[in-house]
Design an enzyme around this catalytic site. Structure first.
Site, PDB file in Angstrom:
ATOM      1  N   CYS A 156     -63.597  55.246  39.895  1.00 52.73           N
ATOM      2  CA  CYS A 156     -64.204  53.953  40.272  1.00 52.73           C
ATOM      3  C   CYS A 156     -65.354  53.551  39.366  1.00 52.73           C
ATOM      4  CB  CYS A 156     -64.685  53.989  41.715  1.00 52.73           C
ATOM      5  SG  CYS A 156     -63.337  53.994  42.885  1.00 52.73           S
TER       6      CYS A 156
HETATM    7  N1  COA Z   1     -56.722  52.299  62.656  1.00 51.72           N
HETATM    8  C1  COA Z   1     -57.271  52.661  63.822  1.00 51.72           C
HETATM    9  N2  COA Z   1     -58.036  53.752  63.987  1.00 51.72           N
HETATM   10  C2  COA Z   1     -58.239  54.540  62.919  1.00 51.72           C
HETATM   11  C3  COA Z   1     -57.695  54.227  61.656  1.00 51.72           C
HETATM   12  C4  COA Z   1     -56.891  53.050  61.565  1.00 51.72           C
HETATM   13  N3  COA Z   1     -56.334  52.683  60.395  1.00 51.72           N
HETATM   14  N4  COA Z   1     -58.071  55.159  60.769  1.00 51.72           N
HETATM   15  C5  COA Z   1     -58.830  56.032  61.424  1.00 51.72           C
HETATM   16  N5  COA Z   1     -58.935  55.668  62.726  1.00 51.72           N
HETATM   17  C6  COA Z   1     -59.677  56.358  63.781  1.00 51.72           C
HETATM   18  C7  COA Z   1     -59.876  57.829  63.447  1.00 51.72           C
HETATM   19  O1  COA Z   1     -58.768  58.574  63.893  1.00 51.72           O
HETATM   20  C8  COA Z   1     -61.147  58.169  64.190  1.00 51.72           C
HETATM   21  O2  COA Z   1     -60.863  58.427  65.531  1.00 51.72           O
HETATM   22  P1  COA Z   1     -61.692  59.578  66.308  1.00 51.72           P
HETATM   23  O3  COA Z   1     -63.119  59.108  66.275  1.00 51.72           O
HETATM   24  O4  COA Z   1     -61.043  59.560  67.644  1.00 51.72           O
HETATM   25  O5  COA Z   1     -61.472  60.835  65.502  1.00 51.72           O
HETATM   26  C9  COA Z   1     -61.941  56.865  64.141  1.00 51.72           C
HETATM   27  O6  COA Z   1     -60.984  55.803  63.870  1.00 51.72           O
HETATM   28  C10 COA Z   1     -63.006  56.869  63.067  1.00 51.72           C
HETATM   29  O7  COA Z   1     -62.403  57.281  61.836  1.00 51.72           O
HETATM   30  P2  COA Z   1     -63.225  57.628  60.539  1.00 51.72           P
HETATM   31  O8  COA Z   1     -62.290  58.018  59.432  1.00 51.72           O
HETATM   32  O9  COA Z   1     -64.315  58.565  60.852  1.00 51.72           O
HETATM   33  O10 COA Z   1     -63.851  56.178  60.208  1.00 51.72           O
HETATM   34  P3  COA Z   1     -65.078  55.776  59.334  1.00 51.72           P
HETATM   35  O11 COA Z   1     -65.903  54.875  60.131  1.00 51.72           O
HETATM   36  O12 COA Z   1     -65.708  56.918  58.615  1.00 51.72           O
HETATM   37  O13 COA Z   1     -64.382  54.855  58.214  1.00 51.72           O
HETATM   38  C11 COA Z   1     -63.734  54.906  55.904  1.00 51.72           C
HETATM   39  C12 COA Z   1     -63.431  55.365  57.314  1.00 51.72           C
HETATM   40  C13 COA Z   1     -62.762  55.575  54.964  1.00 51.72           C
HETATM   41  C14 COA Z   1     -63.482  53.388  55.831  1.00 51.72           C
HETATM   42  C15 COA Z   1     -65.193  55.210  55.532  1.00 51.72           C
HETATM   43  O14 COA Z   1     -65.493  56.551  55.813  1.00 51.72           O
HETATM   44  C16 COA Z   1     -65.520  54.944  54.081  1.00 51.72           C
HETATM   45  O15 COA Z   1     -65.418  53.829  53.612  1.00 51.72           O
HETATM   46  N6  COA Z   1     -65.992  55.944  53.362  1.00 51.72           N
HETATM   47  C17 COA Z   1     -66.366  55.810  51.965  1.00 51.72           C
HETATM   48  C18 COA Z   1     -65.130  55.679  51.175  1.00 51.72           C
HETATM   49  C19 COA Z   1     -65.387  55.481  49.719  1.00 51.72           C
HETATM   50  O16 COA Z   1     -66.344  54.902  49.263  1.00 51.72           O
HETATM   51  N7  COA Z   1     -64.473  55.962  48.947  1.00 51.72           N
HETATM   52  C20 COA Z   1     -64.484  55.773  47.568  1.00 51.72           C
HETATM   53  C21 COA Z   1     -63.080  55.593  47.218  1.00 51.72           C
HETATM   54  S1  COA Z   1     -62.954  55.109  45.590  1.00 51.72           S
END
Ligand code: COA
Length: 372
Positions: A156
């Site tokens: 990225c």
């Molecule tokens: N739809 C519905 N629910 C979902 C889901 C979806 N698509 N994906 C995950 N969930 C659920 C999970 O199962 C979890 O449930 P639980 O609390 O019962 O375990 C809950 O939603 C929260 O999931 P989580 O993965 O912890 O969400 P989050 O708030 O951390 O968001 C990201 C996920 C990936 C969007 C976030 O962590 C993020 O953006 N991180 C940084 C990523 C980044 O910058 N990456 C660089 C890539 S180049």
């Protein structure tokens, strides 16, 4: 040492796009089919049932509302869930090269320059369509630029690492101008069947033209300084490297596509980026009051809001830290450049801004620019 300026930027936006509702409908249809196909194993407790996704979660967790893609049909086919991007014959331009050429022509037009005046092309992107010859050399041929070209990959952060590479060569005098292009076909390395990340990415290409800042009088951004850093982490990883073809079941290996520990990334990257930007600004004697705009990597809205608050010491005013991820999703290295390209024309001479990318590696790159 020569001064350097960004004299033009360009964005190629694919014609096709996918809303969250469309994406979730396809994903949930896939889930229903997969669960039906595996109902005996699920009932026996041998495998876990797949969980459905939801638009509400996607918007709340990321701020993403839709994404542009090179092929909608393949991604939205519940039996496929992967873009249909057929390999082209060697005689035809590669897809990445075509996307990059479109963005580059826009950047050149914005700067009023002919391709022949460009002395280097850096294709700085997270994934490259082939190992060699470099996509950048193909772009050089398609555009008709002079000099040389090579590919770079810092995930990225590729675009800001490319900007520093180009700026340093221009400063040192080995070249007078360069194009940094970032064609990102993220849809091809995203696992669209994984609920945790299926909504994250989109496709796009950006181009940045950098030139020696001598005798220029058109509106431009002087590159005041650049700063890069990396720190090894497995929390964002894609194993689809040159060894992949030795594995029999390559198609079934989840690690051959984008994988992340999103929560860990969130927690670990925030301090890394905030400290990096603070250090860069302190070194340059730039304070929060001096900054008119911040163009951040576009992965997650909450993350960007947090970094914006940290850098400025207050909530950013509307427009001070523009996001484009609601429309484009995460476009890897291109994200901060789209934001810069679309939200910078209104700055006045002397205004300072900061471009910052971050991602796998981990990697973080920042560029302090001044409107001239
Ligand atoms: N739809 C519905 N629910 C979902 C889901 C979806 N698509 N994906 C995950 N969930 C659920 C999970 O199962 C979890 O449930 P639980 O609390 O019962 O375990 C809950 O939603 C929260 O999931 P989580 O993965 O912890 O969400 P989050 O708030 O951390 O968001 C990201 C996920 C990936 C969007 C976030 O962590 C993020 O953006 N991180 C940084 C990523 C980044 O910058 N990456 C660089 C890539 S180049």
């Amino acid at each position: 040492m020569h001064a350097v300026a960004i004299t033009g930027t360009g964005v190629f936006t694919p014609e096709q796009s996918i809303t969250n509702d469309e994406l979730v409908a396809a994903f949930n249809a896939h889930v229903d089919r997969w669960n039906a196909d595996h109902h005996a194993a699920i009932a026996a407790g041998e495998v876990a049932a797949m969980e459905p996704s939801s638009t509400e979660f996607i918007v709340k967790a990321s701020g993403i509302e839709r994404r542009y893609v090179m092929d909608r049909a393949g991604v939205l086919d519940p039996d496929r869930m992967f873009p249909k991007l057929t390999a082209r014959p060697d005689e035809a331009p590669s897809i990445m090269a075509e996307m990059a050429v479109d963005a580059a022509r826009k950047a050149l037009a914005r700067a009023g320059r002919e391709p022949g005046a460009v002395e280097a092309v850096f294709c700085a992107a997270s994934n490259h369509e082939r190992a060699y010859p470099a996509i950048a050399v193909e772009i050089q041929a398609l555009l008709g630029t002079s000099g040389f070209a090579f590919d770079m990959n810092v995930a990225c952060s590729s675009a800001t690492f490319g900007i520093q590479t180009a700026a340093d060569m221009i400063r040192a005098g080995s070249i007078r101008s360069a194009l940094v292009v970032s064609p990102e076909i993220c849809s091809a390395h995203l696992e669209w069947r994984d609920r945790d990340c299926h909504f994250i990415f989109g496709d796009v290409a950006t181009a940045v033209l950098l030139e020696r800042d001598e005798g220029l009088d058109a509106p431009r951004f002087k590159v005041r300084s650049t700063r890069l850093a990396t720190q090894f982490s497995n929390n964002i990883r894609n194993n689809d490297g040159f060894l992949r073809r030795t594995h029999d079941q390559m198609q079934d290996r989840r690690d051959m596509q984008f994988m992340q520990n999103g929560r860990k990334v969130f927690k670990e990257v925030l301090p890394l980026v905030s400290t990096h930007i603070a250090g860069h600004m302190a070194e340059e004697g730039v304070t929060a009051e001096d900054l008119r705009r911040i163009w951040l990597h576009q992965a997650n809205k909450t993350m960007n809001d947090f970094i914006g608050r940290k850098v400025l010491g207050r909530d950013p005013a509307p427009g001070e830290q523009p996001n484009i991820l609601q429309d484009y999703a995460n476009t890897s290295s291109a994200g901060s450049i789209i934001a810069f390209s679309q939200h910078s024309d209104d700055l006045a001479p002397g205004d300072l801004g900061l471009i910052c990318s971050f991602g796998a590696g981990y990697s973080v790159g920042s560029v302090i620019v001044e409107r001239a």
